[in-house]
Design a protein around this motif. Structure first.
Motif, PDB file in Angstrom:
ATOM      1  N   CYS A 153      25.530  37.895  36.328  1.00  0.00           N
ATOM      2  CA  CYS A 153      26.663  38.328  35.479  1.00  0.00           C
ATOM      3  C   CYS A 153      28.048  38.056  35.933  1.00  0.00           C
ATOM      4  O   CYS A 153      29.017  37.356  35.276  1.00  0.00           O
ATOM      5  CB  CYS A 153      26.983  39.926  35.597  1.00  0.00           C
ATOM      6  SG  CYS A 153      25.712  40.861  34.619  1.00  0.00           S
ATOM      7  N   LEU A 154      28.089  37.728  37.500  1.00  0.00           N
ATOM      8  CA  LEU A 154      29.212  37.098  38.198  1.00  0.00           C
ATOM      9  C   LEU A 154      29.493  35.507  37.796  1.00  0.00           C
ATOM     10  O   LEU A 154      30.455  35.127  37.386  1.00  0.00           O
ATOM     11  CB  LEU A 154      29.158  37.031  39.533  1.00  0.00           C
ATOM     12  CG  LEU A 154      30.497  36.803  40.220  1.00  0.00           C
ATOM     13  CD1 LEU A 154      31.656  37.307  39.922  1.00  0.00           C
ATOM     14  CD2 LEU A 154      30.166  36.901  41.982  1.00  0.00           C
ATOM     15  N   LYS A 155      28.275  34.980  37.511  1.00  0.00           N
ATOM     16  CA  LYS A 155      28.198  33.693  37.374  1.00  0.00           C
ATOM     17  C   LYS A 155      28.549  33.458  35.902  1.00  0.00           C
ATOM     18  O   LYS A 155      29.413  32.295  35.504  1.00  0.00           O
ATOM     19  CB  LYS A 155      26.978  32.920  37.475  1.00  0.00           C
ATOM     20  CG  LYS A 155      26.722  31.338  37.328  1.00  0.00           C
ATOM     21  CD  LYS A 155      25.566  30.881  37.422  1.00  0.00           C
ATOM     22  CE  LYS A 155      25.481  29.373  36.893  1.00  0.00           C
ATOM     23  NZ  LYS A 155      26.580  28.504  36.309  1.00  0.00           N
ATOM     24  N   LEU A 156      28.157  34.033  34.985  1.00  0.00           N
ATOM     25  CA  LEU A 156      28.458  33.958  33.447  1.00  0.00           C
ATOM     26  C   LEU A 156      29.979  34.319  33.341  1.00  0.00           C
ATOM     27  O   LEU A 156      30.674  33.606  32.525  1.00  0.00           O
ATOM     28  CB  LEU A 156      27.564  35.002  32.401  1.00  0.00           C
ATOM     29  CG  LEU A 156      26.251  34.764  32.426  1.00  0.00           C
ATOM     30  CD1 LEU A 156      25.288  35.962  31.948  1.00  0.00           C
ATOM     31  CD2 LEU A 156      25.978  33.420  31.904  1.00  0.00           C
ATOM     32  N   ALA A 157      30.673  35.058  33.871  1.00  0.00           N
ATOM     33  CA  ALA A 157      31.967  35.601  34.051  1.00  0.00           C
ATOM     34  C   ALA A 157      32.832  34.449  34.457  1.00  0.00           C
ATOM     35  O   ALA A 157      33.929  33.987  33.857  1.00  0.00           O
ATOM     36  CB  ALA A 157      32.244  36.876  34.599  1.00  0.00           C
ATOM     37  N   SER A 211      46.972  43.980  40.425  1.00  0.00           N
ATOM     38  CA  SER A 211      48.362  43.993  40.243  1.00  0.00           C
ATOM     39  C   SER A 211      48.869  42.677  41.116  1.00  0.00           C
ATOM     40  O   SER A 211      49.876  41.977  40.859  1.00  0.00           O
ATOM     41  CB  SER A 211      48.886  45.170  41.156  1.00  0.00           C
ATOM     42  OG  SER A 211      48.715  45.025  42.512  1.00  0.00           O
ATOM     43  N   GLU A 212      48.205  42.156  42.189  1.00  0.00           N
ATOM     44  CA  GLU A 212      48.240  41.069  43.194  1.00  0.00           C
ATOM     45  C   GLU A 212      48.004  39.712  41.890  1.00  0.00           C
ATOM     46  O   GLU A 212      48.736  38.616  42.263  1.00  0.00           O
ATOM     47  CB  GLU A 212      47.590  40.849  44.136  1.00  0.00           C
ATOM     48  CG  GLU A 212      47.953  42.055  45.148  1.00  0.00           C
ATOM     49  CD  GLU A 212      46.859  41.916  46.428  1.00  0.00           C
ATOM     50  OE1 GLU A 212      46.187  41.039  46.620  1.00  0.00           O
ATOM     51  OE2 GLU A 212      46.955  42.904  47.066  1.00  0.00           O
ATOM     52  N   ARG A 213      47.143  40.085  41.351  1.00  0.00           N
ATOM     53  CA  ARG A 213      46.560  38.513  40.512  1.00  0.00           C
ATOM     54  C   ARG A 213      45.924  38.979  39.185  1.00  0.00           C
ATOM     55  O   ARG A 213      44.785  39.632  39.119  1.00  0.00           O
ATOM     56  CB  ARG A 213      45.636  37.839  41.244  1.00  0.00           C
ATOM     57  CG  ARG A 213      44.980  36.735  40.614  1.00  0.00           C
ATOM     58  CD  ARG A 213      44.165  35.835  41.682  1.00  0.00           C
ATOM     59  NE  ARG A 213      43.145  36.476  42.048  1.00  0.00           N
ATOM     60  CZ  ARG A 213      41.770  36.181  41.498  1.00  0.00           C
ATOM     61  NH1 ARG A 213      41.440  35.445  40.756  1.00  0.00           N
ATOM     62  NH2 ARG A 213      40.522  36.923  42.096  1.00  0.00           N
ATOM     63  N   PRO A 214      46.879  39.046  38.025  1.00  0.00           N
ATOM     64  CA  PRO A 214      45.851  39.373  36.836  1.00  0.00           C
ATOM     65  C   PRO A 214      44.878  38.627  36.643  1.00  0.00           C
ATOM     66  O   PRO A 214      44.757  37.360  36.971  1.00  0.00           O
ATOM     67  CB  PRO A 214      47.153  38.932  35.676  1.00  0.00           C
ATOM     68  CG  PRO A 214      48.307  38.944  36.652  1.00  0.00           C
ATOM     69  CD  PRO A 214      47.999  38.450  37.948  1.00  0.00           C
ATOM     70  N   VAL A 215      43.992  39.275  36.177  1.00  0.00           N
ATOM     71  CA  VAL A 215      42.428  38.781  35.941  1.00  0.00           C
ATOM     72  C   VAL A 215      42.096  39.069  34.437  1.00  0.00           C
ATOM     73  O   VAL A 215      42.636  40.123  33.835  1.00  0.00           O
ATOM     74  CB  VAL A 215      41.400  39.209  37.004  1.00  0.00           C
ATOM     75  CG1 VAL A 215      41.615  38.608  38.261  1.00  0.00           C
ATOM     76  CG2 VAL A 215      41.162  40.552  36.965  1.00  0.00           C
ATOM     77  N   LYS A 216      41.010  38.265  33.861  1.00  0.00           N
ATOM     78  CA  LYS A 216      40.663  38.476  32.816  1.00  0.00           C
ATOM     79  C   LYS A 216      39.220  39.587  32.742  1.00  0.00           C
ATOM     80  O   LYS A 216      38.771  40.325  31.836  1.00  0.00           O
ATOM     81  CB  LYS A 216      40.295  37.426  31.926  1.00  0.00           C
ATOM     82  CG  LYS A 216      41.394  36.721  31.596  1.00  0.00           C
ATOM     83  CD  LYS A 216      40.933  35.370  30.561  1.00  0.00           C
ATOM     84  CE  LYS A 216      42.367  34.772  30.404  1.00  0.00           C
ATOM     85  NZ  LYS A 216      41.992  33.543  29.563  1.00  0.00           N
ATOM     86  N   CYS A 217      38.619  39.577  33.937  1.00  0.00           N
ATOM     87  CA  CYS A 217      37.355  40.346  34.064  1.00  0.00           C
ATOM     88  C   CYS A 217      37.104  40.654  35.539  1.00  0.00           C
ATOM     89  O   CYS A 217      37.368  39.848  36.492  1.00  0.00           O
ATOM     90  CB  CYS A 217      36.233  39.126  33.808  1.00  0.00           C
ATOM     91  SG  CYS A 217      34.520  39.804  33.572  1.00  0.00           S
ATOM     92  N   VAL A 218      36.603  41.859  35.583  1.00  0.00           N
ATOM     93  CA  VAL A 218      36.136  42.513  36.671  1.00  0.00           C
ATOM     94  C   VAL A 218      34.890  42.617  36.802  1.00  0.00           C
ATOM     95  O   VAL A 218      34.361  43.566  35.851  1.00  0.00           O
ATOM     96  CB  VAL A 218      37.084  43.878  37.362  1.00  0.00           C
ATOM     97  CG1 VAL A 218      36.274  44.191  38.709  1.00  0.00           C
ATOM     98  CG2 VAL A 218      38.516  43.520  37.342  1.00  0.00           C
ATOM     99  N   VAL A 219      34.140  42.138  37.721  1.00  0.00           N
ATOM    100  CA  VAL A 219      32.535  42.123  37.618  1.00  0.00           C
ATOM    101  C   VAL A 219      31.951  43.025  38.687  1.00  0.00           C
ATOM    102  O   VAL A 219      32.333  42.892  40.035  1.00  0.00           O
ATOM    103  CB  VAL A 219      31.821  40.729  37.693  1.00  0.00           C
ATOM    104  CG1 VAL A 219      30.376  40.930  37.602  1.00  0.00           C
ATOM    105  CG2 VAL A 219      32.303  39.895  36.542  1.00  0.00           C
ATOM    106  N   PRO A 220      31.232  44.046  38.634  1.00  0.00           N
ATOM    107  CA  PRO A 220      30.843  44.971  39.701  1.00  0.00           C
ATOM    108  C   PRO A 220      29.568  44.106  40.159  1.00  0.00           C
ATOM    109  O   PRO A 220      28.619  43.644  39.556  1.00  0.00           O
ATOM    110  CB  PRO A 220      30.107  46.307  38.954  1.00  0.00           C
ATOM    111  CG  PRO A 220      30.848  46.160  37.696  1.00  0.00           C
ATOM    112  CD  PRO A 220      31.205  44.803  37.111  1.00  0.00           C
TER     113      PRO A 220
END
Length: 92
Positions: free
Chosen positions: A54-58, A35-44
């Motif tokens: 996975c984080l690096k690829l995202a 809600s503070e910052r719209p994002v395209k991807c949340v990586v666990p």
């Protein structure tokens, strides 16, 4: 493996959060962060090599400004995991 009812009782006895409590807490964190910052991807992020990849690829695909890495702290992590999370924060 113990029946699910016994697992739930064990968790309650040791004050461990249930899976639903963990899910609810993480859902609230994701809602607040996005809600503070719209994002395209949340990586666990677990702190291991697989989640780091996975984080690096995202980040490579969407850009760092469009990705949130989410670490779900269980309070039972190895100290090296916390150190590695800090390293990943600086890298991505």
């Amino acid at each position: 493996m113990k029946p699910i009812e016994q697992q739930i009782k064990d968790k309650e006895m040791y004050n461990e959060p249930t899976h639903q409590e963990i899910f609810d807490r993480n859902e609230a964190v994701i809602t607040e962060l996005t809600s503070e910052r719209p994002v395209k991807c949340v990586v666990p992020v677990s702190g291991g090599k697989d989640s780091q990849v996975c984080l690096k690829l995202a980040v490579d695909k969407f850009g760092a400004e469009n990705v949130i890495g989410m670490f779900c702290d269980t309070d039972f992590e190895h100290p090296l995991t916390y150190e590695h999370i800090e390293v990943m924060k600086k890298l991505y």
